[in-house]
Design a protein around this motif. Structure first.
Motif, short mmCIF file in Angstrom:
data_model
loop_
_atom_site.label_atom_id
_atom_site.label_comp_id
_atom_site.label_asym_id
_atom_site.label_seq_id
_atom_site.Cartn_x
_atom_site.Cartn_y
_atom_site.Cartn_z
N ARG A 129 0.82 -1.20 0.00
CA ARG A 129 0.00 0.00 0.00
C ARG A 129 0.86 1.26 0.00
O ARG A 129 0.56 2.24 -0.66
N GLU A 130 1.95 1.21 0.74
CA GLU A 130 2.88 2.33 0.82
C GLU A 130 4.22 1.79 1.28
O GLU A 130 4.30 0.66 1.77
N ASP A 140 8.83 -10.05 10.39
CA ASP A 140 10.01 -9.33 10.87
C ASP A 140 10.14 -9.36 12.39
O ASP A 140 11.03 -8.73 12.96
N GLY A 141 9.24 -10.09 13.06
CA GLY A 141 9.30 -10.19 14.52
C GLY A 141 8.76 -8.99 15.26
O GLY A 141 8.88 -8.91 16.48
N LYS A 142 8.14 -8.06 14.54
CA LYS A 142 7.63 -6.83 15.16
C LYS A 142 6.12 -6.75 14.98
O LYS A 142 5.63 -6.69 13.86
N THR A 143 5.40 -6.71 16.07
CA THR A 143 3.94 -6.65 15.98
C THR A 143 3.42 -5.24 15.70
O THR A 143 2.23 -5.05 15.48
N ASN A 144 4.32 -4.26 15.70
CA ASN A 144 3.89 -2.88 15.41
C ASN A 144 4.11 -2.51 13.94
O ASN A 144 3.95 -1.36 13.56
N SER A 145 4.52 -3.48 13.12
CA SER A 145 4.62 -3.25 11.67
C SER A 145 3.55 -4.10 11.00
O SER A 145 3.15 -5.15 11.52
N VAL A 146 3.09 -3.67 9.82
CA VAL A 146 1.94 -4.32 9.18
C VAL A 146 2.23 -4.61 7.72
O VAL A 146 2.80 -3.78 7.00
#
Length: 438
Positions: A129-130, A140-146
């Motif tokens: 999307r962007e 990537d092991g990060k729940t704050n990235s989508v």
């Protein structure tokens, strides 16, 4: 099934998986069975995962997938969720297919065999999307990235677990010639025939099949290797190892150049960043037809053309001078387009073209655009587009290398092209037209 029963069922499957791994024949690698998945939905998009499917394949990265599980209800928000997968078979490629209309919308995915998290190489749908929301964000092991795409349908993210669930890549001797393409290809001196070739695989119980015509062996194709064999002319050998309970190995390929069956080749020189090093594959293709092609590059990670010129070539540094002087003559010169300022890129490309032409007046310039497709993500048997890769060799004489060796392909639309737009791109090529040999 309520949450408590689901967890008990998951743990039971974990125990079964551990039992299977322990029951493998002595000396064999443990069979890691994918039997549960953890996932973290994108904030506020929990419903977008309903209908998402998990599947596995031992055929290829894009084919032969068998459905293993499906998300039936909306996952809990802002936390990890878990789904048991009733599976007892090892798979090399594991995949999550997002539901139609969802745009992906996953913060994180983790595949497990029992309590062991499976590692490997992620791949997936290219759309995003962007910037910063491409498929690697889902692993990537990060729940704050989508992971979020710009296409609502047909989106997926997958994991290649070949190190856990595939036969080890065969080794070809003399020399350990693996499928990966070397960064620099100094043409080897043709050897005197006959040459005795030995194949081996470190996976116990594996069967090796090989071909001598450049095609990729299948489970029922090619010659079963049982002892060393000899070749007396230039030959491209491709070997794949198989075992019934594992995915096939990556292909091993090498061309043995035998004295008396080779032809004079070209010298190619490429500059750019580390991506440009894949142009070494032109030499690999040329060798399959017996051409003594020689390849050299001068690359620096992430560096655009102007930095190479200003940092190394304009006031020549020893590193640049030694590289250039070591090449008697340059037939093909490749520069990577990377600068988002069209005029600035064109200016420095022209400077390099003029510099190389002063050394080799008949030099043919080529443009390399990022990103090249990774061949391991293509279906088996996919043909290679050589129309740009090896321009002066007879295309019909070259071998289409096996999928897992990393084929030289036509580039995808590059980030450069997307940034400058069609009209500015046309002006860019118009600016450089005078540098191209008619």
């Amino acid at each position: 099934m309520n949450m408590r029963m689901q967890k008990l069922f998951t743990r039971l499957l974990c125990c079964l998986a551990v039992g299977q791994a322990l029951s493998a024949p002595a000396g064999d690698p443990p069979l890691l069975i994918f039997n549960r998945v953890r996932f973290y939905p994108a904030p506020g998009k929990e419903q977008a995962m309903v209908g998402g499917k998990f599947s596995g394949s031992n055929v290829s990265p894009n084919a032969g997938f068998e459905l293993l599980g499906e998300i039936k209800t909306a996952p809990a928000p802002n936390q990890w969720n878990e789904l048991a997968i009733p599976n007892t078979k090892p798979y090399r490629w594991l995949r999550y297919d997002a539901p139609a209309g969802s745009y992906g919308m996953v913060a994180e995915l983790e595949f497990y065999a029992g309590d062991r998290k499976l590692a490997g190489s992620p791949y997936g749908s290219i759309a995003q999307r962007e910037p910063g929301r491409s498929y690697p964000r889902a692993m990537d092991g990060k729940t704050n990235s989508v992971w979020e795409t710009d296409n609502p349908d047909g989106q997926f993210v997958a994991l290649d677990t070949w190190d856990f669930s595939a036969v080890k890549q065969p080794i070809m001797e003399p020399g350990e010639h693996r499928g990966n393409i070397p960064v620099s290809v100094k043409c080897p001196t043709p050897e005197k025939g006959p040459i005795q070739v030995t194949l081996r695989c470190s996976t116990p119980g594996a069967m090796i099949r090989y071909t001598i015509d450049g095609t990729t062996p299948g489970i029922n194709d090619g010659v079963v290797y049982d002892k060393p064999f000899t070749i007396d002319h230039t030959t491209t050998i491709v070997a794949v190892a198989f075992r019934k309970d594992l995915a096939p190995s990556p292909a091993t390929m090498w061309t043995y150049l035998v004295d008396g069956s080779t032809k004079p080749g070209l010298r190619s020189f490429s500059i750019g960043n580390s991506l440009t090093q894949s142009t070494a594959r032109m030499g690999i293709f040329a060798h399959t037809a017996g051409y003594l092609h020689e390849y050299t590059n001068f690359t620096k990670p992430g560096v655009p053309t102007y930095s190479l010129w200003e940092g190394f070539a304009s006031q020549p540094k020893p590193e640049w001078t030694q590289t250039l002087e070591a090449i008697p003559n340059i037939d093909e010169f490749t520069v990577q387009l990377r600068d988002f300022d069209v005029a600035h890129e064109a200016k420095h490309d022209i400077l390099f073209f003029n510099l190389i032409r002063a050394k080799s007046p008949e030099m043919q310039p080529w443009f390399y655009t990022e990103w090249t497709e990774r061949a391991r993500y293509q279906p088996p048997g996919a043909k290679v587009d050589l129309s740009r890769g090896v321009p002066r060799y007879g295309l019909g004489k070259l071998t289409a290398l096996p999928t897992d060796t990393g084929e030289f392909r036509a580039a995808r639309p590059s980030s450069f092209r997307r940034a400058v737009g069609r009209n500015r791109q046309a002006r860019f090529y118009s600016t450089l037209r005078k540098c191209r040999r008619k």
